[in-house]
Motif scaffolding. Structure first.
Motif: not given
Length: 359
Positions: A80-81, A69-74, A99-104
């Protein structure tokens, strides 16, 4: 056959080893499982997949060739930035990140026990950890954090993670001096080499520790963390999946994790290390490399009773040899009374039909 080989390994009760002068404690996922079976899962990705939590974002993980998850979020965070800096709006990237953050968040809540489910174990865990000058926890869960809070209620500043005003102070010896325990001189520093749920990162504000100030979340730290991730624009800072090189890459991207790994493990582990619930598997080989730099001379490793416990002891010896670590090695049963969440007055310390050992 088992009895003969077990005799060779001379597996002790914790009480036979506790007075040998230990400096530090290293905790693995087995420590969390000993408290709650909820931690007995494969990976967070597998849980999310099984529960149908991804909701169309599986392709991002597949494209990045990761289950972390950390790599996908990053990856989404950087996208985004870049879009924001160029003045471009991209709802697809924004939606994917959320969506990734909510899934985590949903997955963590699925596998993590509530405080009320583990509160009965916190006194014993706090008492056990207090025997060491330094604790390194490889677990992202809140068991160690809750045990620290329990201990600090009894004796303020007896446990310190060196986050001052929500920010990490790498001068840990200075923190230790400035925040002496309320009673006595003995205290314990706690560090998370793989991060933790209570540590997060803001792209513009850096890394910080999540604290509960809202009365609504006072008794539910998990809910508070989820709210902070969502409303505060924070990315969780913990490494739970991947091979050793992938974990090391994640460590290198974080100021906190890098200091703990490169500086604090080698300088604070000391000559005597107790290992509880850590498998020493290939995906954590980087931790062994850091321990080697620390000059460990004595090591006591917990052993969980099963019909394959001899293989585990052999595996530990092999892993240490591969890493070039040659300590005076002891083994002790993980269900011994007085260690981790087993009370000192634990009645009938021999569990699961395992053999008894003499001191």
């Amino acid at each position: 056959m088992w009895w003969i080989v077990s005799e060779k390994f001379d597996i002790k009760e914790w009480q036979d080893l506790e007075d040998k002068g230990w400096n530090s404690l290293l905790l693995g996922n087995g420590a969390s499982i000993a408290v709650s079976g909820k931690f007995s899962y494969g990976t967070l990705h597998e849980v999310a997949e099984k529960k149908g939590t991804f909701c169309g974002i599986e392709k991002i993980f597949e494209k990045l060739k990761t289950k972390d998850f950390e790599r996908a979020l990053l990856a989404c965070w950087y996208a985004k930035v870049v879009n924001d800096s160029l003045g471009r709006s991209c709802e697809a990237v924004d939606d994917a990140y959320e969506s990734i953050r909510s899934a985590l968040i949903r997955t963590v809540k699925e596998v993590h026990p509530a405080h009320s489910d583990v509160s009965a174990d916190l006194e014993s865990i706090s008492d056990f950890m207090s025997n060491f000058r330094v604790v390194f926890s490889l677990n992202y869960g809140l068991i160690v954090y809750w045990a620290m809070m329990y201990g600090n209620k009894l004796n303020k500043n007896s446990f310190k993670d060196c986050f001052v005003n929500d920010r990490f102070d790498s001068d840990v010896d200075g923190v230790r001096k400035r925040y002496a325990p309320e009673r006595g001189a003995k205290d314990t520093l706690v560090f998370y080499p793989h991060g933790n749920l209570v540590i997060a990162e803001s792209f513009f504000k850096g890394e910080l520790k999540i604290k509960v100030r809202n009365k609504i979340y006072r008794d539910d730290l998990l809910a508070a963390i989820g709210a902070k991730w969502k409303d505060g624009g924070l990315k969780p800072l913990f490494v739970s999946e991947g091979n050793s090189s992938e974990k090391l890459s994640s460590i290198g991207r974080s100021d906190y994790l890098r200091v703990v790994y490169e500086k604090l493990i080698p300088s604070k582990v000391g000559e005597g290390l107790v290992v509880y619930g850590w498998g020493m598997h290939e995906n954590d080989y980087h931790i062994l490399e850091a321990l080697k730099l620390g000059g460990v001379r004595r090591m006591a490793v917990s052993v969980f009773w099963s019909e394959r416990y001899v293989e585990y002891c052999q595996h530990v010896k092999g892993s240490l040899k591969k890493a070039g670590i040659d300590p005076e090695l002891y083994f002790f049963w993980s269900d011994s009374y007085g260690c981790w969440n087993n009370p000192k007055d634990y009645a009938g310390c021999v569990l699961s039909g395992r053999p008894t050992t003499s001191s």
